[in-house]
Write a protein that holds these residues in place. Structure first.
Motif, PDB file in Angstrom:
ATOM      1  N   ALA A 137      -2.037  -6.582  -2.675  1.00 50.26           N
ATOM      2  CA  ALA A 137      -1.393  -5.267  -2.704  1.00 50.26           C
ATOM      3  C   ALA A 137      -2.411  -4.151  -2.532  1.00 50.26           C
ATOM      4  N   GLY A 138      -3.611  -4.348  -3.032  1.00 55.19           N
ATOM      5  CA  GLY A 138      -4.649  -3.333  -2.887  1.00 55.19           C
ATOM      6  C   GLY A 138      -5.271  -3.298  -1.511  1.00 55.19           C
ATOM      7  N   ASN A 139      -4.959  -4.294  -0.672  1.00 54.93           N
ATOM      8  CA  ASN A 139      -5.549  -4.379   0.668  1.00 54.93           C
ATOM      9  C   ASN A 139      -4.565  -3.961   1.750  1.00 54.93           C
ATOM     10  N   LEU A 140      -3.389  -3.476   1.364  1.00 60.99           N
ATOM     11  CA  LEU A 140      -2.372  -3.091   2.333  1.00 60.99           C
ATOM     12  C   LEU A 140      -2.421  -1.591   2.612  1.00 60.99           C
ATOM     13  N   ASP A 141      -2.299  -1.253   3.883  1.00 57.04           N
ATOM     14  CA  ASP A 141      -2.209   0.148   4.295  1.00 57.04           C
ATOM     15  C   ASP A 141      -0.738   0.552   4.231  1.00 57.04           C
ATOM     16  N   ARG A 142      -0.351   1.214   3.145  1.00 55.52           N
ATOM     17  CA  ARG A 142       1.060   1.533   2.920  1.00 55.52           C
ATOM     18  C   ARG A 142       1.592   2.529   3.947  1.00 55.52           C
ATOM     19  N   VAL A 143       0.757   3.451   4.382  1.00 52.20           N
ATOM     20  CA  VAL A 143       1.193   4.419   5.385  1.00 52.20           C
ATOM     21  C   VAL A 143       1.518   3.709   6.691  1.00 52.20           C
ATOM     22  N   ARG A 144       0.650   2.791   7.100  1.00 50.38           N
ATOM     23  CA  ARG A 144       0.876   2.042   8.331  1.00 50.38           C
ATOM     24  C   ARG A 144       2.141   1.183   8.221  1.00 50.38           C
ATOM     25  N   MET A 145       2.360   0.566   7.075  1.00 51.42           N
ATOM     26  CA  MET A 145       3.552  -0.244   6.880  1.00 51.42           C
ATOM     27  C   MET A 145       4.813   0.600   6.979  1.00 51.42           C
ATOM     28  N   ALA A 146       4.779   1.806   6.409  1.00 53.68           N
ATOM     29  CA  ALA A 146       5.937   2.697   6.487  1.00 53.68           C
ATOM     30  C   ALA A 146       6.210   3.104   7.930  1.00 53.68           C
ATOM     31  N   GLU A 147       5.146   3.369   8.677  1.00 54.09           N
ATOM     32  CA  GLU A 147       5.314   3.729  10.092  1.00 54.09           C
ATOM     33  C   GLU A 147       6.004   2.607  10.864  1.00 54.09           C
ATOM     34  N   LEU A 148       5.591   1.393  10.615  1.00 58.75           N
ATOM     35  CA  LEU A 148       6.090   0.257  11.387  1.00 58.75           C
ATOM     36  C   LEU A 148       7.523  -0.108  11.037  1.00 58.75           C
ATOM     37  N   THR A 149       7.934   0.126   9.792  1.00 57.11           N
ATOM     38  CA  THR A 149       9.265  -0.299   9.357  1.00 57.11           C
ATOM     39  C   THR A 149      10.255   0.853   9.269  1.00 57.11           C
ATOM     40  N   GLY A 150       9.802   2.071   9.597  1.00 51.37           N
ATOM     41  CA  GLY A 150      10.703   3.212   9.561  1.00 51.37           C
ATOM     42  C   GLY A 150      11.031   3.693   8.161  1.00 51.37           C
ATOM     43  N   GLN A 151      10.215   3.317   7.182  1.00 45.31           N
ATOM     44  CA  GLN A 151      10.422   3.763   5.805  1.00 45.31           C
ATOM     45  C   GLN A 151       9.722   5.097   5.576  1.00 45.31           C
ATOM     46  N   PRO A 152      10.132   5.858   4.561  1.00 38.26           N
ATOM     47  CA  PRO A 152       9.438   7.113   4.235  1.00 38.26           C
ATOM     48  C   PRO A 152       7.973   6.850   3.889  1.00 38.26           C
ATOM     49  N   LYS A 153       7.099   7.685   4.401  1.00 43.38           N
ATOM     50  CA  LYS A 153       5.679   7.522   4.107  1.00 43.38           C
ATOM     51  C   LYS A 153       5.379   7.916   2.661  1.00 43.38           C
ATOM     52  N   PRO A 154       4.445   7.219   2.017  1.00 44.97           N
ATOM     53  CA  PRO A 154       4.049   7.607   0.662  1.00 44.97           C
ATOM     54  C   PRO A 154       3.493   9.025   0.654  1.00 44.97           C
ATOM     55  N   GLU A 155       3.860   9.782  -0.356  1.00 45.24           N
ATOM     56  CA  GLU A 155       3.384  11.157  -0.463  1.00 45.24           C
ATOM     57  C   GLU A 155       2.152  11.223  -1.351  1.00 45.24           C
ATOM     58  N   GLY A 156       1.124  11.885  -0.838  1.00 45.45           N
ATOM     59  CA  GLY A 156      -0.097  12.057  -1.606  1.00 45.45           C
ATOM     60  C   GLY A 156      -0.912  10.793  -1.714  1.00 45.45           C
ATOM     61  N   PRO A 157      -2.092  10.896  -2.300  1.00 40.56           N
ATOM     62  CA  PRO A 157      -2.957   9.717  -2.457  1.00 40.56           C
ATOM     63  C   PRO A 157      -2.363   8.747  -3.469  1.00 40.56           C
ATOM     64  N   PRO A 158      -2.647   7.465  -3.322  1.00 40.63           N
ATOM     65  CA  PRO A 158      -2.119   6.494  -4.291  1.00 40.63           C
ATOM     66  C   PRO A 158      -2.711   6.717  -5.666  1.00 40.63           C
ATOM     67  N   GLY A 159      -1.909   6.492  -6.680  1.00 43.34           N
ATOM     68  CA  GLY A 159      -2.387   6.624  -8.050  1.00 43.34           C
ATOM     69  C   GLY A 159      -3.201   5.415  -8.464  1.00 43.34           C
ATOM     70  N   PRO A 160      -3.783   5.457  -9.645  1.00 49.00           N
ATOM     71  CA  PRO A 160      -4.582   4.315 -10.116  1.00 49.00           C
ATOM     72  C   PRO A 160      -3.700   3.089 -10.318  1.00 49.00           C
ATOM     73  N   ARG A 161      -4.229   1.941  -9.952  1.00 46.18           N
ATOM     74  CA  ARG A 161      -3.476   0.688 -10.088  1.00 46.18           C
ATOM     75  C   ARG A 161      -3.555   0.170 -11.520  1.00 46.18           C
ATOM     76  N   THR A 162      -2.489  -0.485 -11.931  1.00 50.12           N
ATOM     77  CA  THR A 162      -2.502  -1.160 -13.221  1.00 50.12           C
ATOM     78  C   THR A 162      -3.513  -2.295 -13.178  1.00 50.12           C
ATOM     79  N   PRO A 163      -4.442  -2.362 -14.121  1.00 42.97           N
ATOM     80  CA  PRO A 163      -5.433  -3.457 -14.101  1.00 42.97           C
ATOM     81  C   PRO A 163      -4.737  -4.817 -14.113  1.00 42.97           C
ATOM     82  N   LEU A 164      -5.365  -5.774 -13.444  1.00 44.54           N
ATOM     83  CA  LEU A 164      -4.788  -7.109 -13.324  1.00 44.54           C
ATOM     84  C   LEU A 164      -4.476  -7.713 -14.686  1.00 44.54           C
ATOM     85  N   ALA A 165      -5.364  -7.526 -15.658  1.00 44.94           N
ATOM     86  CA  ALA A 165      -5.165  -8.118 -16.982  1.00 44.94           C
ATOM     87  C   ALA A 165      -3.918  -7.567 -17.671  1.00 44.94           C
ATOM     88  N   GLU A 166      -3.495  -6.356 -17.301  1.00 40.13           N
ATOM     89  CA  GLU A 166      -2.249  -5.795 -17.839  1.00 40.13           C
ATOM     90  C   GLU A 166      -1.058  -6.151 -16.952  1.00 40.13           C
TER      91      GLU A 166
END
Length: 297
Positions: free
Chosen positions: A124-153
């Motif tokens: 999930a951390g290696n995916l370009d979400r903007v590019r995925m939205a472009e390709l599938t016609g989904q709304p693009k993510p707004e703003g920079p991504p927030g901090p990810r939940t640590p794996l241990a949590e």
């Protein structure tokens, strides 16, 4: 009449694209959950079918993800129709969602769900979400991504989260839905289940067993070269040709081949959460499948 396949849909895939697929004798359908050895099995099939590590095209073009909405269905069908060799097609759809044609062989790869989940978190951390939205016609993510939940949590939450298995196939209920369906079909002559850990422990033996199941005769002198080409390190070095990224949605193709081992998932959970995981899986899948899946025997 056989029951019609169930239709699985997500923002970037639709199993209805299988309806009307013109199967040929000997087709191989690779059905796996995400991060459970899909690309590895595609490469193994490529090596067995073509008999050489020198692939004539990038692996995602040789073995397209048929359900993926990014590529037009007709283009994928045409590319597969033009292949003169035995075809091997990727899907993340459970077997109850694809046509079961007696001319085809279906391979389902199973991985310990906790190890699969760890790989999914890293992916999930290696995916370009903007590019995925472009390709599938989904709304693009707004703003920079927030901090990810640590794996241990994140991992204990993944264990506990309730989900409709047919709507969220990468959830724990979804993973076990996929595998339970395949497990119920394991005695059919054109269905083969493969455990990820067996590929890790005995790649040569597993490749020979698959060649036998597929009816492929590999000259003895070719085996060392083919097995070496299917090793994790060799595949990582060829990430540009092998990573499933024909549309440029990965930030780093080599990072797709992150580790390739087993056992990290259970090691991340404390005893109480691991016991909770065991109770949940016992309610979601038959005991003989879980014994095989967890390597308890």
């Amino acid at each position: 009449m056989p029951e019609a396949p169930y239709r699985y849909r997500s923002p970037d895939e639709d199993s209805a694209r299988w309806l009307g697929f013109p199967f040929r004798d000997g087709d191989i359908v690779i059905s796996t959950r995400s991060k459970s050895g899909t690309t590895w099995m595609q490469m193994i099939c490529a090596l067995l079918v073509l008999g050489t590590p020198d692939l004539p095209a990038p692996l995602p073009r040789l073995s397209p993800w048929l359900d993926w909405l990014v590529e037009p269905r007709d283009e994928v069908y045409a590319r597969l129709a033009a292949q003169p060799h035995r075809r091997f097609v990727k899907t993340h759809t459970p077997l109850d969602g694809v046509p079961l044609d007696p001319r085809a062989h279906y391979v389902v790869v199973a991985r310990h769900p906790l190890d699969m989940a760890v790989s999914l978190w890293h992916q999930a951390g290696n995916l370009d979400r903007v590019r995925m939205a472009e390709l599938t016609g989904q709304p693009k993510p707004e703003g920079p991504p927030g901090p990810r939940t640590p794996l241990a949590e994140w991992l204990p939450r993944w264990v506990d989260r309730e989900a409709d298995p047919r709507e969220e196939l990468d959830s724990l209920p979804g993973v076990l839905w996929h595998l339970t369906d395949a497990w119920s079909r394991r005695d059919q002559p054109n269905v083969t289940l493969v455990h990820y850990d067996d590929l890790v422990a005995d790649l040569p033996g597993q490749m020979r067993a698959l060649a036998h199941r597929f009816g492929i005769d590999v000259p003895e002198a070719r085996w060392p070269e083919l097995v070496e080409a299917a090793t994790f390190e060799r595949m990582r070095r060829r990430a540009d040709q092998l990573a499933p990224d024909p549309a440029g949605v990965l930030k780093d193709r080599s990072a797709f081949f992150r580790r390739g081992g087993s056992g990290q998932g259970p090691e991340l959970l404390d005893a109480e959460t691991l016991a909770r995981y065991r109770r949940r899986t016992a309610a979601l899948a038959p005991p003989d499948l879980l014994t095989w899946l967890h390597r308890d025997g």
